[in-house]
Motif scaffolding. Sequence first.
Motif, PDB file in Angstrom:
ATOM      1  N   PRO A 225      -7.953   8.926   2.804  1.00 27.31           N
ATOM      2  CA  PRO A 225      -7.310   9.398   1.575  1.00 27.31           C
ATOM      3  C   PRO A 225      -6.249   8.480   1.010  1.00 27.31           C
ATOM      4  CG  PRO A 225      -6.510  10.640   3.467  1.00 27.31           C
ATOM      5  CD  PRO A 225      -7.611   9.758   3.968  1.00 27.31           C
ATOM      6  N   THR A 226      -5.745   7.519   1.796  1.00 26.36           N
ATOM      7  CA  THR A 226      -4.619   6.724   1.307  1.00 26.36           C
ATOM      8  C   THR A 226      -4.843   5.226   1.488  1.00 26.36           C
ATOM      9  OG1 THR A 226      -3.444   7.048   3.421  1.00 26.36           O
ATOM     10  CG2 THR A 226      -2.912   8.557   1.624  1.00 26.36           C
ATOM     11  N   ALA A 227      -5.696   4.683   0.635  1.00 28.69           N
ATOM     12  CA  ALA A 227      -5.770   3.237   0.474  1.00 28.69           C
ATOM     13  C   ALA A 227      -4.921   2.881  -0.742  1.00 28.69           C
ATOM     14  CB  ALA A 227      -7.211   2.785   0.264  1.00 28.69           C
ATOM     15  N   ARG A 234     -11.613  -5.186  -1.149  1.00 28.08           N
ATOM     16  CA  ARG A 234     -11.172  -4.388  -0.015  1.00 28.08           C
ATOM     17  C   ARG A 234      -9.777  -3.875  -0.280  1.00 28.08           C
ATOM     18  NH1 ARG A 234      -8.089  -5.290   4.388  1.00 28.08           N
ATOM     19  NH2 ARG A 234      -8.018  -7.556   4.095  1.00 28.08           N
ATOM     20  N   LEU A 235      -9.609  -2.554  -0.210  1.00 21.32           N
ATOM     21  CA  LEU A 235      -8.325  -1.942  -0.512  1.00 21.32           C
ATOM     22  C   LEU A 235      -7.489  -1.831   0.767  1.00 21.32           C
ATOM     23  CD1 LEU A 235      -9.512   0.891  -2.911  1.00 21.32           C
ATOM     24  CD2 LEU A 235      -8.597  -1.352  -3.507  1.00 21.32           C
ATOM     25  N   PRO A 236      -6.250  -2.300   0.735  1.00 20.71           N
ATOM     26  CA  PRO A 236      -5.408  -2.206   1.930  1.00 20.71           C
ATOM     27  C   PRO A 236      -5.144  -0.754   2.304  1.00 20.71           C
ATOM     28  CG  PRO A 236      -4.477  -3.745   0.318  1.00 20.71           C
ATOM     29  CD  PRO A 236      -5.584  -3.006  -0.368  1.00 20.71           C
ATOM     30  N   LEU A 237      -5.177  -0.491   3.585  1.00 19.52           N
ATOM     31  CA  LEU A 237      -4.972   0.856   4.097  1.00 19.52           C
ATOM     32  C   LEU A 237      -3.478   1.168   4.194  1.00 19.52           C
ATOM     33  CD1 LEU A 237      -6.284   3.378   5.497  1.00 19.52           C
ATOM     34  CD2 LEU A 237      -6.002   2.146   7.644  1.00 19.52           C
ATOM     35  N   ILE A 238      -3.111   2.376   3.800  1.00 20.85           N
ATOM     36  CA  ILE A 238      -1.768   2.891   4.024  1.00 20.85           C
ATOM     37  C   ILE A 238      -1.902   3.916   5.145  1.00 20.85           C
ATOM     38  CG2 ILE A 238       0.255   4.004   3.034  1.00 20.85           C
ATOM     39  CD1 ILE A 238      -0.418   1.307   1.769  1.00 20.85           C
ATOM     40  N   THR A 239      -1.469   3.545   6.323  1.00 21.84           N
ATOM     41  CA  THR A 239      -1.765   4.319   7.523  1.00 21.84           C
ATOM     42  C   THR A 239      -1.357   5.779   7.420  1.00 21.84           C
ATOM     43  OG1 THR A 239      -1.343   4.494   9.902  1.00 21.84           O
ATOM     44  CG2 THR A 239       0.431   3.595   8.560  1.00 21.84           C
ATOM     45  N   GLU A 240      -2.180   6.618   8.025  1.00 18.81           N
ATOM     46  CA  GLU A 240      -1.920   8.050   8.068  1.00 18.81           C
ATOM     47  C   GLU A 240      -0.643   8.370   8.849  1.00 18.81           C
ATOM     48  OE1 GLU A 240      -5.242  11.247   7.918  1.00 18.81           O
ATOM     49  OE2 GLU A 240      -5.111  10.446   9.941  1.00 18.81           O
ATOM     50  N   ALA A 241      -0.281   7.469   9.747  1.00 21.61           N
ATOM     51  CA  ALA A 241       0.930   7.692  10.538  1.00 21.61           C
ATOM     52  C   ALA A 241       2.180   7.744   9.664  1.00 21.61           C
ATOM     53  CB  ALA A 241       1.078   6.586  11.578  1.00 21.61           C
ATOM     54  N   LEU A 242       2.121   7.163   8.469  1.00 18.77           N
ATOM     55  CA  LEU A 242       3.258   7.243   7.560  1.00 18.77           C
ATOM     56  C   LEU A 242       3.472   8.682   7.098  1.00 18.77           C
ATOM     57  CD1 LEU A 242       5.414   5.478   6.280  1.00 18.77           C
ATOM     58  CD2 LEU A 242       3.871   5.063   4.366  1.00 18.77           C
ATOM     59  N   GLU A 318      10.022   3.767  -4.966  1.00 21.02           N
ATOM     60  CA  GLU A 318       8.970   4.333  -5.817  1.00 21.02           C
ATOM     61  C   GLU A 318       7.772   4.754  -4.966  1.00 21.02           C
ATOM     62  OE1 GLU A 318       7.158   1.297  -8.351  1.00 21.02           O
ATOM     63  OE2 GLU A 318       8.039  -0.238  -7.044  1.00 21.02           O
ATOM     64  N   PRO A 319       7.066   5.809  -5.424  1.00 21.65           N
ATOM     65  CA  PRO A 319       5.865   6.244  -4.688  1.00 21.65           C
ATOM     66  C   PRO A 319       4.780   5.174  -4.724  1.00 21.65           C
ATOM     67  CG  PRO A 319       6.647   7.956  -6.192  1.00 21.65           C
ATOM     68  CD  PRO A 319       7.377   6.696  -6.550  1.00 21.65           C
ATOM     69  N   ILE A 320       3.929   5.198  -3.708  1.00 24.12           N
ATOM     70  CA  ILE A 320       2.838   4.236  -3.558  1.00 24.12           C
ATOM     71  C   ILE A 320       1.569   4.826  -4.172  1.00 24.12           C
ATOM     72  CG2 ILE A 320       1.491   2.890  -1.910  1.00 24.12           C
ATOM     73  CD1 ILE A 320       3.802   3.490   0.131  1.00 24.12           C
ATOM     74  N   PRO A 321       0.939   4.170  -5.152  1.00 30.01           N
ATOM     75  CA  PRO A 321      -0.318   4.693  -5.701  1.00 30.01           C
ATOM     76  C   PRO A 321      -1.443   4.557  -4.685  1.00 30.01           C
ATOM     77  CG  PRO A 321       0.158   2.542  -6.642  1.00 30.01           C
ATOM     78  CD  PRO A 321       1.345   2.907  -5.802  1.00 30.01           C
ATOM     79  N   VAL A 322      -2.135   5.656  -4.410  1.00 29.40           N
ATOM     80  CA  VAL A 322      -3.186   5.645  -3.394  1.00 29.40           C
ATOM     81  C   VAL A 322      -4.495   6.198  -3.949  1.00 29.40           C
ATOM     82  CG1 VAL A 322      -1.605   5.792  -1.433  1.00 29.40           C
ATOM     83  CG2 VAL A 322      -2.443   7.898  -2.498  1.00 29.40           C
ATOM     84  N   THR A 323      -5.572   5.841  -3.289  1.00 30.27           N
ATOM     85  CA  THR A 323      -6.898   6.318  -3.658  1.00 30.27           C
ATOM     86  C   THR A 323      -7.709   6.541  -2.392  1.00 30.27           C
ATOM     87  OG1 THR A 323      -8.922   5.784  -4.899  1.00 30.27           O
ATOM     88  CG2 THR A 323      -7.793   3.957  -3.845  1.00 30.27           C
TER      89      THR A 323
END
Length: 470
Positions: A225-227, A234-242, A318-323
């Motif tokens: 849910p959070t790239a 390739r979209l960088p992953l924003i780890t779920e651990a965050l 600022e919030p991180i835009p994710v997809t």
Amino acid sequence: MRGDAPIVVIGAGIAGLSVALAAAPRRVVLMDPGGLNSSRLAQGGIAAAVGPDDSVLAHVDDTLAAGAFHNDAAMVWEVLAAAPEAIGWLQAMGVAFDRDAHGLLLGREGGHRASRIVHAGGDCSGERMWMALQERVRMLGTVDWRTCEAEALLLRGQAVAGVATRDFHGRENTVEAAAVVIATGGLGALFARTTNADGATGSGLALAMAAGARTRDLEFVQFHPTALNGGQSRLPLITEALRGAGARLLDASGEPLMRGLHPLGDLAPRDVVARRVWRAWQGGGAFLDATALPARWQARFPTVATICRAGGIDPSREPIPVTAAAHFHMGGVAVDAIGRTSVPGLYAVGEAACNGLHGANRLASNSLLEGVVCGRRLGAQLRHHAARAAAGRFRQIARGAGLDSQSLAELRQQMWAAAGPVRIRHGMESTAALLAEMAGAGWQARVAHAVVAAALRREDSLGAHWRAES
């Protein structure tokens, strides 16, 4: 054949490396296609019930719930019960896991009711584990590490007896083998939005399918849910651990994205959160807000901090835009508990295989665990495998040519639209027809067609496979 045949392992991620280490002192030829692999990109750690308030039973319950109870329960128990010992083995291999004053520093991710994620270097976990294991493999005098692509399997009768390869200078070679292991990872790069490396296109699955191996659960593709939303392939992953550390998902209006949708909120299973993020993009976007976290979080998650800075984002302000993005394939080559496929002499392990552990939706950080536990189990089995391949002449079963870059780009867009987080029948039917036409031009289209065909056959929603009317 002349002399003793080696074990051939196709793929050099954590699963393949674990096979090679456990097979010692058997001779192994390790075939590495080069470049990044999904193991190295893994930011999440490895799940293990090692905390004082945790148990294997609780880990099993969470895995079954996340997998929509489509899992093989016996496989779940076997792998998760081996998790604490796997952590000890990785430490013995040189992996320095993160610790605090009480011992291993345990994080929490989506679908887990307890903190049970063991990290190494924060969100550099996959890279740290891979580096330690590959260093151990290279120290073994019994492993021949080759940079090449496996293009065909060699069969004698109905049994796999080797591999035909091509290196990056165009040189062709054949390697006869006592057994061949497919450890090539998943197929996320067949989707326009993915966290996977470019090489994650189902190449090993294509080889196995060409040889007639049975497949299983191909329709189940997990979308993270959070790239980081961006324009690159390739979209960088924003780890779920965050999110486990307290970051919140918001919609374009700044309202909590998961409010009232699941008891675990932002840490609901990935399929639930990914669909919500996907739908939010229909209405303006989705964002991960880490601005309320203590400033030291960026030291704990250096990969995320670097990714954000490279994208011109200051996550402290600022919030991180994710997809949502294609992340992990629960399906693959059907294997038993050891890793045997339906074709004699052919084995599969890791994301390329499907043994029933993950069910319809993988629980976060169970994949590196699977690679280690199942890789070691298979390697130990092959250590005692007959050292000679079947006698007689062999024939080549080729994967076939690949798509050109333009056709592959079109395929990826079609797969995202038709087989993404939300699937609609008429979209899948039209895409299946297009892929059938493309199948003669490239093996990627045959793999993609198999995924869409499986999704069409499963008419009800289950786990990561979500059917909608419109």
